[in-house]
Every structure is written in structure tokens, then in C-alpha cells.
Design a protein around this motif. Structure first.
Motif, mmCIF file in Angstrom:
data_model
loop_
_atom_site.group_PDB
_atom_site.id
_atom_site.type_symbol
_atom_site.label_atom_id
_atom_site.label_comp_id
_atom_site.label_asym_id
_atom_site.label_seq_id
_atom_site.Cartn_x
_atom_site.Cartn_y
_atom_site.Cartn_z
ATOM 1 N N MET A 1 0.713 10.498 19.142
ATOM 2 C CA MET A 1 1.573 11.456 18.460
ATOM 3 C C MET A 1 1.371 11.314 16.954
ATOM 4 S SD MET A 1 3.120 13.032 20.904
ATOM 5 C CE MET A 1 4.724 13.669 20.488
ATOM 6 N N PRO A 2 1.154 12.409 16.230
ATOM 7 C CA PRO A 2 0.848 12.332 14.805
ATOM 8 C C PRO A 2 2.068 12.010 13.962
ATOM 9 C CG PRO A 2 1.014 14.605 15.496
ATOM 10 C CD PRO A 2 1.126 13.780 16.743
ATOM 11 N N GLN A 3 1.811 11.557 12.733
ATOM 12 C CA GLN A 3 2.884 11.368 11.777
ATOM 13 C C GLN A 3 3.335 12.730 11.253
ATOM 14 O OE1 GLN A 3 1.280 8.739 8.831
ATOM 15 N NE2 GLN A 3 1.554 6.918 10.103
ATOM 16 N N LEU A 4 4.429 12.724 10.504
ATOM 17 C CA LEU A 4 4.982 13.971 10.005
ATOM 18 C C LEU A 4 4.496 14.259 8.592
ATOM 19 C CD1 LEU A 4 8.699 14.097 11.167
ATOM 20 C CD2 LEU A 4 6.889 15.702 11.727
ATOM 21 N N PRO A 5 3.567 15.200 8.413
ATOM 22 C CA PRO A 5 3.182 15.627 7.067
ATOM 23 C C PRO A 5 4.288 16.485 6.455
ATOM 24 C CG PRO A 5 1.987 16.886 8.708
ATOM 25 C CD PRO A 5 2.785 15.869 9.460
ATOM 26 N N PRO A 6 4.220 16.755 5.148
ATOM 27 C CA PRO A 6 5.378 17.328 4.441
ATOM 28 C C PRO A 6 5.847 18.695 4.904
ATOM 29 C CG PRO A 6 3.430 17.229 3.020
ATOM 30 C CD PRO A 6 3.127 16.411 4.230
ATOM 31 N N VAL A 7 4.932 19.639 5.148
ATOM 32 C CA VAL A 7 5.366 20.987 5.518
ATOM 33 C C VAL A 7 6.008 20.976 6.904
ATOM 34 C CG1 VAL A 7 4.619 23.345 5.990
ATOM 35 C CG2 VAL A 7 3.651 22.103 4.054
ATOM 36 N N THR A 8 5.387 20.286 7.844
ATOM 37 C CA THR A 8 5.958 20.193 9.192
ATOM 38 C C THR A 8 7.326 19.537 9.142
ATOM 39 O OG1 THR A 8 3.753 20.077 10.191
ATOM 40 C CG2 THR A 8 5.593 19.286 11.512
ATOM 41 N N LYS A 9 7.449 18.474 8.385
ATOM 42 C CA LYS A 9 8.740 17.788 8.258
ATOM 43 C C LYS A 9 9.788 18.715 7.659
ATOM 44 C CE LYS A 9 10.832 13.612 6.284
ATOM 45 N NZ LYS A 9 10.561 12.373 5.507
ATOM 46 N N ALA A 10 9.409 19.444 6.599
ATOM 47 C CA ALA A 10 10.350 20.363 5.962
ATOM 48 C C ALA A 10 10.802 21.454 6.929
ATOM 49 C CB ALA A 10 9.714 20.980 4.722
ATOM 50 N N LEU A 11 9.879 21.997 7.718
ATOM 51 C CA LEU A 11 10.232 23.049 8.664
ATOM 52 C C LEU A 11 11.166 22.536 9.751
ATOM 53 C CD1 LEU A 11 6.801 24.883 9.022
ATOM 54 C CD2 LEU A 11 8.852 25.714 7.861
ATOM 55 N N LEU A 12 10.927 21.327 10.223
ATOM 56 C CA LEU A 12 11.823 20.731 11.219
ATOM 57 C C LEU A 12 13.237 20.615 10.667
ATOM 58 C CD1 LEU A 12 9.545 17.868 12.621
ATOM 59 C CD2 LEU A 12 10.209 19.946 13.820
ATOM 60 N N LEU A 13 13.354 20.158 9.430
ATOM 61 C CA LEU A 13 14.666 19.990 8.816
ATOM 62 C C LEU A 13 15.332 21.331 8.538
ATOM 63 C CD1 LEU A 13 13.847 17.095 6.318
ATOM 64 C CD2 LEU A 13 15.155 16.925 8.448
ATOM 65 N N ILE A 14 14.542 22.296 8.035
ATOM 66 C CA ILE A 14 15.111 23.605 7.702
ATOM 67 C C ILE A 14 15.627 24.309 8.952
ATOM 68 C CG2 ILE A 14 14.533 25.916 6.877
ATOM 69 C CD1 ILE A 14 12.618 24.549 4.875
ATOM 70 N N CYS A 15 14.816 24.330 10.007
ATOM 71 C CA CYS A 15 15.230 25.018 11.234
ATOM 72 C C CYS A 15 16.465 24.356 11.845
ATOM 73 C CB CYS A 15 14.082 25.042 12.239
ATOM 74 S SG CYS A 15 12.743 26.167 11.797
ATOM 75 N N THR A 16 16.523 23.032 11.787
ATOM 76 C CA THR A 16 17.691 22.330 12.317
ATOM 77 C C THR A 16 18.924 22.631 11.483
ATOM 78 O OG1 THR A 16 16.269 20.546 13.147
ATOM 79 C CG2 THR A 16 18.622 20.080 12.942
ATOM 80 N N ALA A 17 18.765 22.655 10.159
ATOM 81 C CA ALA A 17 19.886 22.964 9.278
ATOM 82 C C ALA A 17 20.373 24.397 9.482
ATOM 83 C CB ALA A 17 19.485 22.742 7.824
ATOM 84 N N VAL A 18 19.434 25.329 9.613
ATOM 85 C CA VAL A 18 19.807 26.731 9.826
ATOM 86 C C VAL A 18 20.552 26.881 11.149
ATOM 87 C CG1 VAL A 18 18.902 29.043 10.280
ATOM 88 C CG2 VAL A 18 17.981 27.695 8.391
ATOM 89 N N PHE A 19 20.129 26.154 12.173
ATOM 90 C CA PHE A 19 20.819 26.228 13.468
ATOM 91 C C PHE A 19 22.252 25.723 13.333
ATOM 92 C CE2 PHE A 19 21.982 24.565 17.671
ATOM 93 C CZ PHE A 19 21.838 25.726 18.421
ATOM 94 N N CYS A 20 22.458 24.683 12.544
ATOM 95 C CA CYS A 20 23.819 24.185 12.322
ATOM 96 C C CYS A 20 24.668 25.236 11.627
ATOM 97 C CB CYS A 20 23.782 22.900 11.490
ATOM 98 S SG CYS A 20 23.046 21.481 12.350
ATOM 99 N N VAL A 21 24.080 25.970 10.681
ATOM 100 C CA VAL A 21 24.802 27.062 10.019
ATOM 101 C C VAL A 21 25.101 28.172 11.019
ATOM 102 C CG1 VAL A 21 24.688 28.794 8.188
ATOM 103 C CG2 VAL A 21 23.788 26.492 7.778
ATOM 104 N N GLN A 22 24.164 28.433 11.932
ATOM 105 C CA GLN A 22 24.397 29.447 12.957
ATOM 106 C C GLN A 22 25.612 29.141 13.805
ATOM 107 O OE1 GLN A 22 19.920 29.776 14.226
ATOM 108 N NE2 GLN A 22 21.048 31.396 15.265
#
Length: 200
Positions: A1-22
């Protein structure tokens, strides 16, 4: 399993945060930022981009984010941030456009949301870049080569879209994401239907 590069990490956090707002203001958020059919009267151009950050339920979010991690992290490390973001945007927008055409054809008026168009674009890229690599999907839990995995899931999406168009899953957005990703890779490589790229 690969490590988390910056864009992938940011997208994971953003989508999770947006779902919490939803969870707090879902109807308002989805009314403005989900992808609505043109005939619904709620369509806005930015929705072709923003719908990918919204998700319908926890499992929807989990599987999309797991796929983003599983397939996207390694691709980002190979392509770099800029090309990786270009590819995700192209796959997501192509998936959205395909879904708009499909909903117009069948007279559907409900919204589309989720990163699945971009995810299926990543799936295609992974299969093209590492066709002989063996992967173990969550479903079905059967090891298979990446090229077989892509072909199987692409075929299943096509069949599901044709025979279950009202099932609540945006199958043609998934297929559109794959098509958009394929076209962009062909463009980068200077392969038909695009002219050869000149070397500088």
C-alpha cells in the motif's frame, strides 16, 4: 500500500470534511453543489467540478476514498502534483458531462454526487500503467491482474447502466470518467485520435 502524497492526502481530508458539513446542512449544500440535470432548473456550471466532493452516505465516501488511496497515491508519486490534478479534473468533468447527457436522455431529474467519475478514471490509468500487477479488490476478494480488473469493472458498469438506468447509481458518470481519463492519456502520449506530439 503506497504512502500518502500531498494531493491525495488533501483530497481525502477535503471530501471527509465536506461530508461532515453535509450531515449538518446537506439539502442546502447539495442544492448548490451536487450535479443537477440541466432540465431540473438547478444546474450550475460549477457543479461539474463540485459534485465530486459530495457523497451520499458513509459507505459511499469510504469506498471512494479507499479507491483514491489505493490507486491514486502511487499515480500521483509517478506523475507529480500538476499532471495528477489535471487528470482527476478531466475524469471528473468528463464523468459529469456524460451523466448530464444520460439524465437528459432518460428524463431523470435527481442530482449526482460523488468522486466515482474521477476514481474510475484513476482505475483506468492504473490498469494502463501497471497492467500486469496483481491486485486484491475488496469486492470480489479475488486476486487479479490490473488490466483484468479494469475490464471487468468497466464491463459491469456498462451492463448496469444499460439494464438498470434508474437504480440510483451513476454508472455512466463512472464510464465517462474512464473515457475522459483515457482520452487525456492518449493526448499526453500523442496517440490517435490526437496528433503526434512534437518533441522539443
Amino acid at each position: 500500500m503506497p504512502q500518502l502524497p500531498p494531493v491525495t492526502k488533501a483530497l481525502l481530508l477535503i471530501c471527509t470534511a465536506v461530508f461532515c458539513v453535509q450531515l449538518l446542512m446537506g439539502p442546502w449544500l447539495e442544492g448548490w453543489f451536487a450535479l443537477w440535470p440541466v432540465a431540473s432548473g438547478h444546474f450550475m456550471p460549477w457543479q461539474l467540478f463540485t459534485y465530486a466532493f459530495l457523497h451520499g452516505e458513509p459507505l459511499h465516501l469510504f469506498f471512494n476514498m479507499f479507491g483514491l488511496y489505493m490507486f491514486g497515491a502511487e499515480i500521483e508519486m509517478i506523475w507529480g502534483r500538476r499532471r495528477y490534478m489535471q487528470y482527476l479534473a478531466a475524469s471528473s468533468i468528463a464523468g459529469g458531462l456524460t451523466q448530464l447527457v444520460f439524465t437528459a436522455a432518460i428524463g431523470q431529474f435527481g442530482p449526482t454526487l460523488g468522486a466515482s467519475g474521477a476514481l474510475f478514471g484513476l482505475l483506468l490509468a492504473f490498469g494502463m500503467m501497471f497492467p500486469e500487477r496483481t491486485i486484491m479488490p475488496l469486492f470480489p476478494p479475488i486476486p487479479m491482474k490490473a488490466k483484468i480488473f479494469v475490464a471487468v469493472f468497466g464491463g459491469l458498469e456498462l451492463l448496469s447502466g444499460v439494464f438498470s438506468p434508474y437504480g440510483g447509481v451513476a454508472h455512466f458518470a463512472h464510464l465517462g470518467g474512464m473515457l475522459g481519463g483515457w482520452l487525456l492519456i492518449r493526448f499526453w502520449r500523442g496517440q490517435p485520435p490526437f496528433p503526434p506530439r512534437r518533441r522539443r
